[in-house]
Design a protein around this motif. Structure first.
Motif, PDB file in Angstrom:
ATOM      1  N   ALA B 149      12.938  11.535  -5.695  1.00 13.47           N
ATOM      2  CA  ALA B 149      13.935  10.952  -6.595  1.00 13.47           C
ATOM      3  C   ALA B 149      13.877   9.426  -6.633  1.00 13.47           C
ATOM      4  N   ASP B 150      13.727   8.796  -5.446  1.00 14.02           N
ATOM      5  CA  ASP B 150      13.677   7.330  -5.481  1.00 14.02           C
ATOM      6  C   ASP B 150      12.339   6.783  -4.979  1.00 14.02           C
ATOM      7  N   LEU B 151      11.297   7.557  -5.251  1.00 16.84           N
ATOM      8  CA  LEU B 151       9.959   7.131  -4.835  1.00 16.84           C
ATOM      9  C   LEU B 151       9.560   5.811  -5.490  1.00 16.84           C
ATOM     10  N   ILE B 152       9.853   5.705  -6.782  1.00 12.89           N
ATOM     11  CA  ILE B 152       9.494   4.500  -7.525  1.00 12.89           C
ATOM     12  C   ILE B 152      10.209   3.276  -6.935  1.00 12.89           C
ATOM     13  N   GLU B 153      11.527   3.441  -6.658  1.00 13.29           N
ATOM     14  CA  GLU B 153      12.305   2.335  -6.094  1.00 13.29           C
ATOM     15  C   GLU B 153      11.728   1.923  -4.729  1.00 13.29           C
ATOM     16  N   THR B 154      11.426   2.950  -3.891  1.00 11.08           N
ATOM     17  CA  THR B 154      10.839   2.668  -2.582  1.00 11.08           C
ATOM     18  C   THR B 154       9.520   1.930  -2.729  1.00 11.08           C
ATOM     19  N   CYS B 155       8.761   2.354  -3.719  1.00  7.53           N
ATOM     20  CA  CYS B 155       7.451   1.734  -3.946  1.00  7.53           C
ATOM     21  C   CYS B 155       7.620   0.253  -4.273  1.00  7.53           C
ATOM     22  N   ILE B 156       8.524  -0.025  -5.220  1.00  5.99           N
ATOM     23  CA  ILE B 156       8.706  -1.421  -5.632  1.00  5.99           C
ATOM     24  C   ILE B 156       9.193  -2.273  -4.461  1.00  5.99           C
ATOM     25  N   LYS B 157      10.070  -1.669  -3.631  1.00  2.58           N
ATOM     26  CA  LYS B 157      10.654  -2.406  -2.516  1.00  2.58           C
ATOM     27  C   LYS B 157       9.626  -2.655  -1.401  1.00  2.58           C
ATOM     28  N   THR B 158       8.810  -1.642  -1.075  1.00  6.32           N
ATOM     29  CA  THR B 158       8.015  -1.737   0.152  1.00  6.32           C
ATOM     30  C   THR B 158       6.517  -1.938  -0.049  1.00  6.32           C
ATOM     31  N   ALA B 159       6.037  -1.798  -1.293  1.00  6.00           N
ATOM     32  CA  ALA B 159       4.585  -1.841  -1.480  1.00  6.00           C
ATOM     33  C   ALA B 159       4.009  -3.205  -1.111  1.00  6.00           C
ATOM     34  N   LYS B 160       2.840  -3.186  -0.482  1.00  8.58           N
ATOM     35  CA  LYS B 160       2.156  -4.451  -0.230  1.00  8.58           C
ATOM     36  C   LYS B 160       0.644  -4.240  -0.227  1.00  8.58           C
ATOM     37  N   VAL B 161      -0.070  -5.343  -0.330  1.00 10.27           N
ATOM     38  CA  VAL B 161      -1.529  -5.261  -0.365  1.00 10.27           C
ATOM     39  C   VAL B 161      -2.026  -4.835   1.009  1.00 10.27           C
ATOM     40  N   SER B 162      -2.859  -3.824   1.024  1.00  5.80           N
ATOM     41  CA  SER B 162      -3.333  -3.281   2.292  1.00  5.80           C
ATOM     42  C   SER B 162      -4.386  -4.193   2.915  1.00  5.80           C
ATOM     43  N   THR B 163      -4.391  -4.220   4.248  1.00  8.21           N
ATOM     44  CA  THR B 163      -5.403  -5.001   4.953  1.00  8.21           C
ATOM     45  C   THR B 163      -6.103  -4.086   5.941  1.00  8.21           C
ATOM     46  N   LEU B 164      -7.100  -3.410   5.467  1.00  3.54           N
ATOM     47  CA  LEU B 164      -7.859  -2.513   6.342  1.00  3.54           C
ATOM     48  C   LEU B 164      -8.916  -3.323   7.073  1.00  3.54           C
ATOM     49  N   THR B 165      -8.781  -3.412   8.373  1.00  2.17           N
ATOM     50  CA  THR B 165      -9.792  -4.132   9.134  1.00  2.17           C
ATOM     51  C   THR B 165     -10.708  -3.120   9.801  1.00  2.17           C
ATOM     52  N   LYS B 166     -11.845  -3.617  10.248  1.00  2.00           N
ATOM     53  CA  LYS B 166     -12.818  -2.709  10.824  1.00  2.00           C
ATOM     54  C   LYS B 166     -12.272  -2.038  12.088  1.00  2.00           C
ATOM     55  N   THR B 167     -11.600  -2.831  12.919  1.00  2.00           N
ATOM     56  CA  THR B 167     -11.053  -2.248  14.151  1.00  2.00           C
ATOM     57  C   THR B 167     -10.020  -1.187  13.829  1.00  2.00           C
ATOM     58  N   ASN B 168      -9.179  -1.515  12.857  1.00  2.00           N
ATOM     59  CA  ASN B 168      -8.191  -0.536  12.426  1.00  2.00           C
ATOM     60  C   ASN B 168      -8.856   0.759  12.006  1.00  2.00           C
TER      61      ASN B 168
END
Lengths: 76, 629
Positions: B149-168
């Motif tokens: 129901a509030d997936l879109i709202e959660t997305c707008i609030k919490t989304a950020k650019v991912s930083t996948l590092t090699k160690t991760n």
């Protein structure tokens, strides 16, 4: 003992040691969860010596025989 | 603001999309086939657009779907991405998620089907994703409406650019490996799938079971469809009658009245008669797809279909074309290999579609005294044509073929009923618009051609109409294959617009159906109508799917010459048996044709460049010798 995936027995588990297909196919296989080091269980072979059905983790895949023959495996 | 949904095929993305946008307004594509992106407004906030992208495994641009996704993400730059993952097989979706990072678009990961997993597993999966990508991950269920129901709202609030590092990446890969080994992923459904597969894909049972399923689908849709079509047809006949008397009473002239009743109302009726059958076929197919059996069909039949240049998935277009070649050709989109896709498009129209069956039914009742063998034999001729056509095309088409054959066999699932019904409704609507507009314009055009001539309105005198001159001009082409009469040529022409038009124009032109000299001529006409280029609607769809004028023209030439040769062989084979006098002519002909056929088959096996082996079928040095010389 090295063998290709297509020669494997149904119900046995094998580990992938080498994939000698084209890079495009290799990438596709990886995207479907199959790469060197993956353990696969052979679930069966389609009628008329057709595709081989395998299970890698929780993913079920069917591979055509010519591709399966390019995947080298060893018995676990 | 734009939010794009990205994910693997079968991850439940479209169900989520439909829920978020509140529309079931899907295009007439098949499940797992979204060829272009679809954009709709978010139902709670019209400022936000939700974008449904095709389901893909990687975005390397290998397939049409992959190209659409990478092009969209680069050029349209959505503001946020919701990466939808099937929790049952989440590990393999990392390949796609990894490749999404380079776009530097803020994203969240939605793990779908959490209703099928236990809470502990869900937490572990979410933890792995958060660790690996450093983005928010939410467990959802599009089907059961959990956290949607509030997936879109959660997305707008919490989304950020991912930083996948090699160690991760390495750390999480180890973590996921242990996850698998510890058997913590919900195996309940997996075990059920394994158990069903043991029966459904059993060595001995699989093919008979498949046969039962296909027959049941075909029989049910056909029988129920036919009886409903009859009811609709009768209703339209009554409507037509009352419309006629009503218009005459109003003082509308005869030509206009005829146009409205004979062309417009009749044309609409023809289309609506198809509705029940088409809806049922769509319903069963959606069900097979959603449950997960469709990919098993591919697995089972791949080997056989590969022998005639097609893939296991080609069974779908072939099978669908029994209902309508339009939907059959459309469904070739799921075939990854370009060569297999082309061959499937070329051969699908050889199947006896619903409209052709109406024609064959009419022929066997009016001209063959209801002999059931006549219509049944058309099925055999169509299977024979597909096999022969496939063998020829496999050698004719030189398209590089590197897709290999890897298909995922999804976990068995009950289909989401509401969405499935909505999907069926939309596909039917799509079919109605497509087929409706063609059939209607054709019946109007045909009516004009048969009611007007050089002298103007001919008032029922067909011999003075444009149609008569057209048929007379073309009849010589068909004389060698048994039906050189202008009436039958006109029948074929109207069949080019829509197959059921054959019945209409033949009844229109001759009261007693006496267009053909004898049974064999009528039979030849049926065979030609079966395999000659399909109706304009199908040709138009094929043109769009092939996306090439050259290939479309090739298709038409191939289908025409195939139909012509086949009919020729049948006619003269019959004469050969019946009148021995034509023996010599026929024998020479058979020899020429079979030599050509064998030559076209053998061409590929021979190693032309390597002299050492003498051009043997299985030349070991074949590939090497070719590259050296």
């Amino acid at each position: 003992m090295n063998m290709n995936l297509y020669d494997g027995k149904t119900g046995e588990i094998y580990r992938v040691t080498e994939i000698s297909s084209s890079p495009a196919q290799k990438q596709r296989l990886k995207a479907m969860g199959l790469k060197v080091g993956t353990d696969v269980e052979i679930l069966g072979i389609a009628p008329f010596m057709g595709a081989v059905m395998i299970k890698a983790g929780t993913i079920r895949l069917a591979l055509r025989s010519d591709l399966a023959k390019k995947i080298v495996v060893e018995k676990q | 603001m734009k939010i794009a949904l990205v994910g693997n095929p079968n991850c439940g993305k479209t169900t989520l999309f439909n829920f978020l946008t509140g529309t079931y307004n899907k295009t007439g594509n098949w499940t797992g086939v979204t060829v272009t992106e679809k954009e709709y407004q978010y139902k709670k906030n019209k400022e936000i657009t939700v974008v449904d992208l095709p389901g893909i495994y990687t975005e390397s641009g290998q397939t049409a779907d992959e190209t659409v996704v990478s092009k969209y993400l680069t050029e349209n730059k959505p503001d946020y991405i919701i990466n939808v993952i099937d929790g049952n097989v989440y590990l393999k979706s990392f390949v796609l998620t990894d490749s999404l990072i380079k776009y530097k678009i803020p994203m969240i990961v939605a793990v779908n089907y959490v209703d099928e997993l236990d809470g502990e597993t869900v937490e572990k999966i979410l933890g792995v994703i958060r660790d690996r990508y450093d983005v928010n991950a939410i467990g959802i269920s599009a089907k059961k409406r959990i956290n949607t129901a509030d997936l879109i709202e959660t997305c707008i609030k919490t989304a950020k650019v991912s930083t996948l590092t090699k160690t991760n990446a390495e750390k999480t890969e180890r973590a996921t490996d242990t996850l698998i080994k510890e058997d913590t992923i919900a195996y309940k459904r997996q075990k059920l799938t394994d158990a069903i597969d043991k029966i459904v894909l059993n060595k001995y049972l699989s093919i008979p079971l498949l046969f039962v399923v296909l027959t049941a689908v075909y029989y049910l849709s056909n029988e129920i469809g036919k009886s409903l079509a009859l009811l609709i047809g009768n209703a339209f006949d009554r409507l037509n009658g009352s419309a006629y008397s009503f218009l005459i009473k109003l003082g509308v002239g005869k030509p206009i009245t005829d146009l409205i009743t004979d062309a417009v109302i009749k044309g609409i009726g023809t289309v609506i008669c198809f509705f029940p059958q088409v809806t049922l076929i769509f319903l069963f197919l959606t069900f097979l797809e959603e449950v997960g059996y469709a990919s098993r069909i591919t697995y089972l039949l791949d080997k056989i279909l590969n022998k005639i240049g097609m893939g296991g998935k080609s069974v779908l277009p072939l099978f669908l074309s029994c209902g309508c070649a339009v939907s059959g050709i459309l469904s070739t989109r799921i075939i990854k290999s370009e060569k297999e896709r082309q061959i499937s498009i070329y051969l699908s129209p050889f199947m006896p579609c619903g409209a052709k069956m109406i024609v064959f039914g009419w022929f066997s009742v009016t001209l063959f005294g209801g002999n059931p063998l006549i219509a049944t034999s058309m099925y055999f001729i169509s299977v024979f044509s597909v096999i022969t056509g496939g063998l020829i095309l496999k050698r004719l088409i030189k398209e590089k073929d590197d897709s290999g054959f890897i298909i995922e066999l999804p976990t068995y699932r009950l289909p989401p009923i509401k969405e499935s019904v909505a999907e069926v409704f939309d596909k039917t609507k799509d079919f109605a618009i497509r087929a409706g507009s063609v059939v209607l314009s054709v019946s109007v055009l045909l009516w004009l051609l048969s009611n007007f001539g050089f002298t103007g309105y001919v008032n029922g005198n067909v011999n003075a109409s444009f149609l008569y001159y057209l048929g007379n001009g073309l009849k010589y082409i068909f004389y060698p294959i048994g039906f050189g009469d202008w009436k039958s040529v006109v029948g074929l022409l109207s069949g080019l617009f829509a197959r059921e038009g054959i019945v209409e124009s033949l009844t229109l032109l001759s009261e007693d159906g006496a267009v053909f000299e004898s049974g064999i001529n009528a039979y030849c006409f049926m065979v030609f109508a079966l395999v000659s280029p399909p109706c304009l609607a199908s040709i138009d769809v094929a043109r769009k799917e092939l996306n090439s004028k050259k290939k479309t023209i090739f298709m038409l030439i191939f289908q025409f010459s195939f139909a012509y040769s086949l009919t020729f062989i049948i006619l003269h084979g019959y004469y050969l048996i019946k009148y021995k006098s034509r023996l010599i002519f026929s024998v020479i002909l058979v020899i020429i044709i079979s030599t050509l056929f064998v030559a076209s088959l053998k061409r590929n096996f021979k190693c032309k460049k390597c002299s050492k082996c003498g051009g043997k079928k299985k030349c070991q040095k074949n590939s090497k010798a070719n590259t050296i010389l």
